[in-house]
Design a protein around this motif. Sequence first.
Motif, PDB file in Angstrom:
ATOM      1  N   GLU A 144       0.752  -1.315  -0.181  1.00 58.78           N
ATOM      2  CA  GLU A 144      -0.160  -0.352   0.407  1.00 58.78           C
ATOM      3  C   GLU A 144       0.579   1.219   0.084  1.00 58.78           C
ATOM      4  OE1 GLU A 144       0.735  -0.834   3.825  1.00 58.78           O
ATOM      5  OE2 GLU A 144       0.592  -1.934   2.433  1.00 58.78           O
ATOM      6  N   ARG A 145       2.276   1.009  -0.264  1.00 60.04           N
ATOM      7  CA  ARG A 145       3.034   2.394   0.176  1.00 60.04           C
ATOM      8  C   ARG A 145       3.294   2.487  -1.212  1.00 60.04           C
ATOM      9  NH1 ARG A 145       6.900   0.401   5.712  1.00 60.04           N
ATOM     10  NH2 ARG A 145       5.313   0.015   6.745  1.00 60.04           N
ATOM     11  N   PRO A 146       3.484   3.071  -1.830  1.00 53.50           N
ATOM     12  CA  PRO A 146       3.764   3.859  -3.477  1.00 53.50           C
ATOM     13  C   PRO A 146       4.711   3.456  -3.219  1.00 53.50           C
ATOM     14  CG  PRO A 146       2.346   6.049  -2.131  1.00 53.50           C
ATOM     15  CD  PRO A 146       1.898   4.581  -1.239  1.00 53.50           C
ATOM     16  N   GLN A 147       5.843   4.216  -3.201  1.00 52.20           N
ATOM     17  CA  GLN A 147       7.505   3.336  -2.701  1.00 52.20           C
ATOM     18  C   GLN A 147       7.873   1.866  -2.989  1.00 52.20           C
ATOM     19  OE1 GLN A 147       8.934   6.837  -0.540  1.00 52.20           O
ATOM     20  NE2 GLN A 147       9.925   7.666  -2.019  1.00 52.20           N
ATOM     21  N   THR A 148       6.871   1.393  -1.996  1.00 49.46           N
ATOM     22  CA  THR A 148       7.472  -0.008  -2.179  1.00 49.46           C
ATOM     23  C   THR A 148       6.905  -0.755  -3.456  1.00 49.46           C
ATOM     24  OG1 THR A 148       7.507   0.079   0.203  1.00 49.46           O
ATOM     25  CG2 THR A 148       6.487  -1.983  -0.168  1.00 49.46           C
ATOM     26  N   ARG A 149       5.679  -0.331  -3.609  1.00 48.81           N
ATOM     27  CA  ARG A 149       5.015  -0.830  -4.591  1.00 48.81           C
ATOM     28  C   ARG A 149       5.707  -0.647  -5.942  1.00 48.81           C
ATOM     29  NH1 ARG A 149      -1.681  -0.223  -6.163  1.00 48.81           N
ATOM     30  NH2 ARG A 149      -1.384  -0.937  -3.721  1.00 48.81           N
ATOM     31  N   ALA A 150       6.170   0.367  -6.100  1.00 48.42           N
ATOM     32  CA  ALA A 150       6.624   1.000  -7.441  1.00 48.42           C
ATOM     33  C   ALA A 150       8.342   0.329  -7.749  1.00 48.42           C
ATOM     34  CB  ALA A 150       7.138   2.114  -7.218  1.00 48.42           C
ATOM     35  N   ARG A 151       8.553   0.095  -6.298  1.00 43.94           N
ATOM     36  CA  ARG A 151      10.107  -0.730  -6.785  1.00 43.94           C
ATOM     37  C   ARG A 151      10.567  -1.932  -6.663  1.00 43.94           C
ATOM     38  NH1 ARG A 151      12.368   2.921  -1.441  1.00 43.94           N
ATOM     39  NH2 ARG A 151      11.536   4.637  -1.773  1.00 43.94           N
ATOM     40  N   VAL A 152       8.850  -2.963  -6.268  1.00 40.98           N
ATOM     41  CA  VAL A 152       8.456  -4.028  -6.568  1.00 40.98           C
ATOM     42  C   VAL A 152       8.410  -4.772  -7.521  1.00 40.98           C
ATOM     43  CG1 VAL A 152       6.897  -6.214  -5.817  1.00 40.98           C
ATOM     44  CG2 VAL A 152       8.206  -4.783  -4.320  1.00 40.98           C
ATOM     45  N   CYS A 153       7.603  -3.422  -8.543  1.00 39.00           N
ATOM     46  CA  CYS A 153       7.092  -3.834  -9.895  1.00 39.00           C
ATOM     47  C   CYS A 153       8.550  -3.309 -10.676  1.00 39.00           C
ATOM     48  CB  CYS A 153       5.954  -2.924 -10.176  1.00 39.00           C
ATOM     49  SG  CYS A 153       3.938  -3.147  -9.029  1.00 39.00           S
ATOM     50  N   GLY A 204      -5.564   2.128   4.752  1.00 40.21           N
ATOM     51  CA  GLY A 204      -5.243   3.826   4.631  1.00 40.21           C
ATOM     52  C   GLY A 204      -5.662   3.825   2.878  1.00 40.21           C
ATOM     53  N   LYS A 205      -6.400   4.876   2.264  1.00 43.16           N
ATOM     54  CA  LYS A 205      -7.012   4.957   1.168  1.00 43.16           C
ATOM     55  C   LYS A 205      -6.600   5.718   0.109  1.00 43.16           C
ATOM     56  CE  LYS A 205     -10.881   7.232  -1.069  1.00 43.16           C
ATOM     57  NZ  LYS A 205     -11.267   6.779  -1.456  1.00 43.16           N
ATOM     58  N   ALA A 206      -6.300   4.450  -1.074  1.00 47.67           N
ATOM     59  CA  ALA A 206      -4.812   4.507  -1.899  1.00 47.67           C
ATOM     60  C   ALA A 206      -5.973   5.876  -2.501  1.00 47.67           C
ATOM     61  CB  ALA A 206      -5.328   3.703  -2.697  1.00 47.67           C
ATOM     62  N   ASP A 207      -4.363   6.726  -3.147  1.00 45.49           N
ATOM     63  CA  ASP A 207      -4.614   7.750  -4.307  1.00 45.49           C
ATOM     64  C   ASP A 207      -3.716   7.539  -5.270  1.00 45.49           C
ATOM     65  OD1 ASP A 207      -4.126  10.487  -5.524  1.00 45.49           O
ATOM     66  OD2 ASP A 207      -5.313  11.132  -4.105  1.00 45.49           O
ATOM     67  N   SER A 208      -4.761   7.183  -6.493  1.00 39.71           N
ATOM     68  CA  SER A 208      -4.223   6.880  -7.913  1.00 39.71           C
ATOM     69  C   SER A 208      -3.279   8.426  -8.622  1.00 39.71           C
ATOM     70  CB  SER A 208      -5.435   7.500  -8.557  1.00 39.71           C
ATOM     71  OG  SER A 208      -5.857   5.840  -8.475  1.00 39.71           O
ATOM     72  N   VAL A 209      -3.865   9.641  -8.246  1.00 42.93           N
ATOM     73  CA  VAL A 209      -2.153  10.728  -8.310  1.00 42.93           C
ATOM     74  C   VAL A 209      -1.660  10.230  -7.884  1.00 42.93           C
ATOM     75  CG1 VAL A 209      -2.402  12.783  -9.012  1.00 42.93           C
ATOM     76  CG2 VAL A 209      -4.040  12.250  -9.084  1.00 42.93           C
ATOM     77  N   ARG A 210      -1.486  10.094  -6.476  1.00 42.71           N
ATOM     78  CA  ARG A 210       0.214   9.847  -5.758  1.00 42.71           C
ATOM     79  C   ARG A 210       0.836   8.588  -6.595  1.00 42.71           C
ATOM     80  NH1 ARG A 210      -2.074   9.546  -0.836  1.00 42.71           N
ATOM     81  NH2 ARG A 210      -1.126  11.590   0.208  1.00 42.71           N
ATOM     82  N   ALA A 213       2.709   9.372  -9.795  1.00 41.94           N
ATOM     83  CA  ALA A 213       3.474  10.321  -9.532  1.00 41.94           C
ATOM     84  C   ALA A 213       4.335   9.812  -8.845  1.00 41.94           C
ATOM     85  CB  ALA A 213       2.854  11.857  -8.731  1.00 41.94           C
ATOM     86  N   VAL A 214       4.385   8.730  -7.979  1.00 38.22           N
ATOM     87  CA  VAL A 214       5.526   8.602  -6.913  1.00 38.22           C
ATOM     88  C   VAL A 214       6.336   7.013  -8.114  1.00 38.22           C
ATOM     89  CG1 VAL A 214       5.999   6.697  -5.121  1.00 38.22           C
ATOM     90  CG2 VAL A 214       4.989   8.957  -4.869  1.00 38.22           C
ATOM     91  N   GLY A 215       5.441   6.920  -9.127  1.00 33.68           N
ATOM     92  CA  GLY A 215       5.558   5.331  -9.768  1.00 33.68           C
ATOM     93  C   GLY A 215       6.218   6.509 -11.195  1.00 33.68           C
ATOM     94  N   GLN A 216       5.631   7.160 -11.031  1.00 30.53           N
ATOM     95  CA  GLN A 216       7.300   7.571 -12.491  1.00 30.53           C
ATOM     96  C   GLN A 216       8.385   8.430 -11.783  1.00 30.53           C
ATOM     97  OE1 GLN A 216       6.737   8.211 -16.119  1.00 30.53           O
ATOM     98  NE2 GLN A 216       4.190   7.798 -15.152  1.00 30.53           N
ATOM     99  N   SER A 336       8.752  13.814  -1.861  1.00 27.42           N
ATOM    100  CA  SER A 336       8.232  14.739  -1.508  1.00 27.42           C
ATOM    101  C   SER A 336       6.498  14.512  -2.132  1.00 27.42           C
ATOM    102  CB  SER A 336       8.481  16.005  -2.658  1.00 27.42           C
ATOM    103  OG  SER A 336       8.100  16.489  -2.626  1.00 27.42           O
ATOM    104  N   LEU A 337       6.529  13.021  -3.629  1.00 22.86           N
ATOM    105  CA  LEU A 337       5.470  13.484  -3.795  1.00 22.86           C
ATOM    106  C   LEU A 337       4.784  12.273  -2.721  1.00 22.86           C
ATOM    107  CD1 LEU A 337       6.394  13.185  -7.645  1.00 22.86           C
ATOM    108  CD2 LEU A 337       4.796  14.767  -5.979  1.00 22.86           C
ATOM    109  N   ALA A 338       5.494  10.827  -1.777  1.00 28.34           N
ATOM    110  CA  ALA A 338       4.784  10.547  -1.762  1.00 28.34           C
ATOM    111  C   ALA A 338       3.839  10.648  -0.150  1.00 28.34           C
ATOM    112  CB  ALA A 338       5.704   8.743  -1.636  1.00 28.34           C
ATOM    113  N   GLY A 339       4.522  12.517   0.624  1.00 28.67           N
ATOM    114  CA  GLY A 339       4.494  12.433   1.790  1.00 28.67           C
ATOM    115  C   GLY A 339       3.428  13.241   1.549  1.00 28.67           C
TER     116      GLY A 339
END
Length: 434
Positions: A144-153, A204-210, A213-216, A336-339
Amino acid sequence: MGSSPTDAQTPGNGQYEGVATCAGSTCHGRAEGNGEVVRQDEIASWQEPSSSTGAHSRAYAALASPRGRQIAASMGIGPATSAPQCLGCHATYVPKSKQGARFQVSDGVGCETCHGASSSWLAVHYAAPATHQSNVAAGLTPLERPQTRARVCLDCHFGSADGNQFVTHTMMAAGHPRVVFELDLFSALQQHHDEDADYVNRKGKADSVRLWAVGQAEAVRRSTDLFAREEYGTQGVFPEYYFYDCHSCHRAITDGPQRKLTFETNPGRPIPFGMAPYNDENIIMLSAVSRALAPGRAAAFDKASKDFHRAMGQGRGAAVQAAQTLRGEAAALSNSLAGRGYSGNDAFTVVQAISDRTTSPRFTDYAGSAQAVMAVDTLLNAMVRDGRITTGAAAGIRANINRAYSAVRSPGTYSPTQFREAFGQATRAIGALR
């Protein structure tokens, strides 16, 4: 099954127990999603034979397909089903010492590839007094943490320095498809859970924009990190062309007396004329999102980006140093984008930034343009999910989005001018709904 990676190459200390350990009818193996806490039909979604949700389970079988066999034969690596450089991404590839009794490499990309080795939390993660926090402490990956998910993917959907997870230009020359990444879209395609009140309470609630953005940011961070590593950034006396824009070289070439340029000069890339450009599709997106959502970091990122492209004409040493600087700026943007907090208008603001006069002239190549269409599509979907626009309003401008998709349907027919026109119509239609 061929040689396995060493323990040192595999993150974590747990055992990988295999997909079968998750597939009980009281766990995740129901035929229908009717569980009280989680759906409990996650295995069925993962195995879906015809949709994108089943892509991970089909990954191993792809190695034995005609295309998989042809790639392996061209490379001379033996059967793809036993080649480490293929299994690293087409299966949960771990050493024998970490494989539990029910583990099967042939399961493909199984649950534990994304959720982590399960031996330390499998038996306790569903029973009181276990919480999501206690499960994470026991080794469950907090996706659920965007940075963690991005790194795994990104380990498979761009590449990893951990071993056997990197698509080389040689693989692509042999027939491997071009690799592309967009976190929110990929997350939606693979989602096998409902984001209900219980989910929000636990994670927590996911946010698609976050997520987007964090994925980029993480994609730029990963790309520049690997490029700066000698073992990944070069191939003999040549640069590793995987990092570069495929279509800058793979264009029609003629020997006629009158030249016909098959590219446009890109204002974001101060590189010498005729040099193959670095694939900057995620860099372009991150530049736009930084101006929209992290303006205090935008100038530094854009300077680092241009310095990186400029360094390509100065030699490997300068390029590596510039890549490391750009990686640092991308990491800072990721944090910054994750926080930051997100509001309902952020998606509109980002769409405007992607299509404004600063960004639009940078859409000179197929890869960056395709990434832009995916971005606008995923942000439009986010607006609908967040209730910013109605489903009917979104459907009303779907034709505009489809025209933009048509403009990037094929690299062979891609026209920068036609794309920018179609893309501009789509983004203006979205902006009119604000």
